[in-house]
Motif scaffolding. Sequence first.
Motif, PDB file in Angstrom:
ATOM      1  N   THR A  49       0.830  -1.205   0.000  1.00 12.67           N
ATOM      2  CA  THR A  49       0.000   0.000   0.000  1.00 12.67           C
ATOM      3  C   THR A  49       0.866   1.259   0.000  1.00 12.67           C
ATOM      4  OG1 THR A  49      -0.245  -0.103   2.407  1.00 12.67           O
ATOM      5  CG2 THR A  49      -1.974  -1.122   1.090  1.00 12.67           C
ATOM      6  N   GLY A  50       2.032   1.196   0.619  1.00 10.45           N
ATOM      7  CA  GLY A  50       2.942   2.334   0.640  1.00 10.45           C
ATOM      8  C   GLY A  50       3.499   2.681  -0.725  1.00 10.45           C
ATOM      9  N   GLU A  51       3.546   1.699  -1.633  1.00 15.09           N
ATOM     10  CA  GLU A  51       4.042   1.945  -2.982  1.00 15.09           C
ATOM     11  C   GLU A  51       3.151   2.925  -3.746  1.00 15.09           C
ATOM     12  OE1 GLU A  51       6.960   0.664  -4.725  1.00 15.09           O
ATOM     13  OE2 GLU A  51       7.364   0.641  -2.575  1.00 15.09           O
ATOM     14  N   PHE A  52       1.949   3.143  -3.277  1.00 14.46           N
ATOM     15  CA  PHE A  52       1.010   4.036  -3.959  1.00 14.46           C
ATOM     16  C   PHE A  52       0.906   5.396  -3.276  1.00 14.46           C
ATOM     17  CE2 PHE A  52      -0.132  -0.224  -5.217  1.00 14.46           C
ATOM     18  CZ  PHE A  52      -0.271  -0.087  -6.586  1.00 14.46           C
ATOM     19  N   GLN A  53       1.840   5.712  -2.398  1.00 12.88           N
ATOM     20  CA  GLN A  53       1.894   7.030  -1.769  1.00 12.88           C
ATOM     21  C   GLN A  53       2.741   7.928  -2.658  1.00 12.88           C
ATOM     22  OE1 GLN A  53       0.080   7.728   0.918  1.00 12.88           O
ATOM     23  NE2 GLN A  53      -0.595   5.616   0.928  1.00 12.88           N
ATOM     24  N   CYS A  54       2.098   8.833  -3.357  1.00 14.41           N
ATOM     25  CA  CYS A  54       2.811   9.763  -4.220  1.00 14.41           C
ATOM     26  C   CYS A  54       2.036  11.070  -4.271  1.00 14.41           C
ATOM     27  CB  CYS A  54       3.001   9.187  -5.619  1.00 14.41           C
ATOM     28  SG  CYS A  54       1.467   8.963  -6.521  1.00 14.41           S
ATOM     29  N   ALA A  55       2.683  12.118  -4.748  1.00 15.22           N
ATOM     30  CA  ALA A  55       2.064  13.440  -4.783  1.00 15.22           C
ATOM     31  C   ALA A  55       0.798  13.445  -5.635  1.00 15.22           C
ATOM     32  CB  ALA A  55       3.059  14.462  -5.311  1.00 15.22           C
ATOM     33  N   ALA A  56       0.785  12.693  -6.739  1.00 18.65           N
ATOM     34  CA  ALA A  56      -0.367  12.682  -7.638  1.00 18.65           C
ATOM     35  C   ALA A  56      -1.604  12.062  -6.983  1.00 18.65           C
ATOM     36  CB  ALA A  56      -0.032  11.931  -8.922  1.00 18.65           C
ATOM     37  N   LEU A  57      -1.408  11.184  -6.003  1.00 18.65           N
ATOM     38  CA  LEU A  57      -2.539  10.510  -5.348  1.00 18.65           C
ATOM     39  C   LEU A  57      -2.814  11.048  -3.947  1.00 18.65           C
ATOM     40  CD1 LEU A  57      -1.796   6.832  -6.407  1.00 18.65           C
ATOM     41  CD2 LEU A  57      -3.570   8.348  -7.311  1.00 18.65           C
ATOM     42  N   LYS A  58      -2.074  12.050  -3.524  1.00 19.22           N
ATOM     43  CA  LYS A  58      -2.253  12.587  -2.175  1.00 19.22           C
ATOM     44  C   LYS A  58      -3.670  13.152  -2.014  1.00 19.22           C
ATOM     45  CE  LYS A  58      -0.269  15.587   1.261  1.00 19.22           C
ATOM     46  NZ  LYS A  58       0.816  16.489   1.616  1.00 19.22           N
ATOM     47  N   GLY A  59      -4.329  12.742  -0.936  1.00 19.78           N
ATOM     48  CA  GLY A  59      -5.676  13.216  -0.641  1.00 19.78           C
ATOM     49  C   GLY A  59      -6.773  12.523  -1.432  1.00 19.78           C
ATOM     50  N   LYS A  60      -6.414  11.540  -2.252  1.00 21.14           N
ATOM     51  CA  LYS A  60      -7.404  10.805  -3.043  1.00 21.14           C
ATOM     52  C   LYS A  60      -7.650   9.441  -2.400  1.00 21.14           C
ATOM     53  CE  LYS A  60      -6.080  13.152  -7.252  1.00 21.14           C
ATOM     54  NZ  LYS A  60      -5.579  13.022  -8.620  1.00 21.14           N
ATOM     55  N   PRO A  61      -8.887   8.944  -2.493  1.00 16.06           N
ATOM     56  CA  PRO A  61      -9.185   7.634  -1.897  1.00 16.06           C
ATOM     57  C   PRO A  61      -8.387   6.521  -2.569  1.00 16.06           C
ATOM     58  CG  PRO A  61     -11.200   8.759  -2.603  1.00 16.06           C
ATOM     59  CD  PRO A  61     -10.051   9.556  -3.098  1.00 16.06           C
ATOM     60  N   LYS A  62      -7.903   5.596  -1.757  1.00 14.63           N
ATOM     61  CA  LYS A  62      -7.176   4.423  -2.250  1.00 14.63           C
ATOM     62  C   LYS A  62      -7.831   3.193  -1.643  1.00 14.63           C
ATOM     63  CE  LYS A  62      -3.172   7.307  -1.904  1.00 14.63           C
ATOM     64  NZ  LYS A  62      -3.993   8.306  -1.265  1.00 14.63           N
ATOM     65  N   LEU A  63      -8.389   2.341  -2.488  1.00 16.06           N
ATOM     66  CA  LEU A  63      -9.074   1.127  -2.036  1.00 16.06           C
ATOM     67  C   LEU A  63      -8.265  -0.088  -2.449  1.00 16.06           C
ATOM     68  CD1 LEU A  63     -12.656   2.095  -3.221  1.00 16.06           C
ATOM     69  CD2 LEU A  63     -11.695   2.371  -0.939  1.00 16.06           C
ATOM     70  N   PHE A  64      -7.994  -0.964  -1.490  1.00 15.41           N
ATOM     71  CA  PHE A  64      -7.261  -2.199  -1.749  1.00 15.41           C
ATOM     72  C   PHE A  64      -8.140  -3.373  -1.365  1.00 15.41           C
ATOM     73  CE2 PHE A  64      -4.104   1.060  -1.261  1.00 15.41           C
ATOM     74  CZ  PHE A  64      -3.136   0.738  -2.206  1.00 15.41           C
ATOM     75  N   PHE A  65      -8.342  -4.289  -2.299  1.00 14.83           N
ATOM     76  CA  PHE A  65      -9.145  -5.501  -2.047  1.00 14.83           C
ATOM     77  C   PHE A  65      -8.211  -6.698  -2.184  1.00 14.83           C
ATOM     78  CE2 PHE A  65     -12.038  -2.290  -3.567  1.00 14.83           C
ATOM     79  CZ  PHE A  65     -13.120  -2.422  -2.735  1.00 14.83           C
ATOM     80  N   PHE A  66      -8.191  -7.524  -1.137  1.00 15.71           N
ATOM     81  CA  PHE A  66      -7.368  -8.723  -1.133  1.00 15.71           C
ATOM     82  C   PHE A  66      -8.272  -9.938  -1.089  1.00 15.71           C
ATOM     83  CE2 PHE A  66      -4.777  -5.408   0.708  1.00 15.71           C
ATOM     84  CZ  PHE A  66      -3.560  -5.576   0.066  1.00 15.71           C
ATOM     85  N   GLN A  67      -8.146 -10.813  -2.078  1.00 17.86           N
ATOM     86  CA  GLN A  67      -8.878 -12.071  -2.089  1.00 17.86           C
ATOM     87  C   GLN A  67      -7.824 -13.157  -1.897  1.00 17.86           C
ATOM     88  OE1 GLN A  67      -8.915 -14.842  -4.402  1.00 17.86           O
ATOM     89  NE2 GLN A  67     -10.353 -15.768  -3.009  1.00 17.86           N
TER      90      GLN A  67
END
Length: 70
Positions: A49-67
């Motif tokens: 999940t930390g790999e998706f921490q970037c300025a372009a995604l800051k403040g935007k919802p991030k949903l992760f689904f694990f099956q």
Amino acid sequence: MRKIDPQLADVDCLVVFIMCHGRQKGRLERSTADLFASNGEPIDTNWLTGEFQCAALKGKPKLFFFQACR
């Protein structure tokens, strides 16, 4: 923060689906991980999940689904 493709600035949210193996309930494992790749290597969900921490995604919802099977 990591620098990732600037096209991500145009998206409203991030949705990631991960299909993997899981730990069988009650089974002793060498790793403390609950999710495993197809080669048996543990998956560190905090790293993933930390790999998706970037300025372009800051403040935007991030949903992760694990099956996970098992």
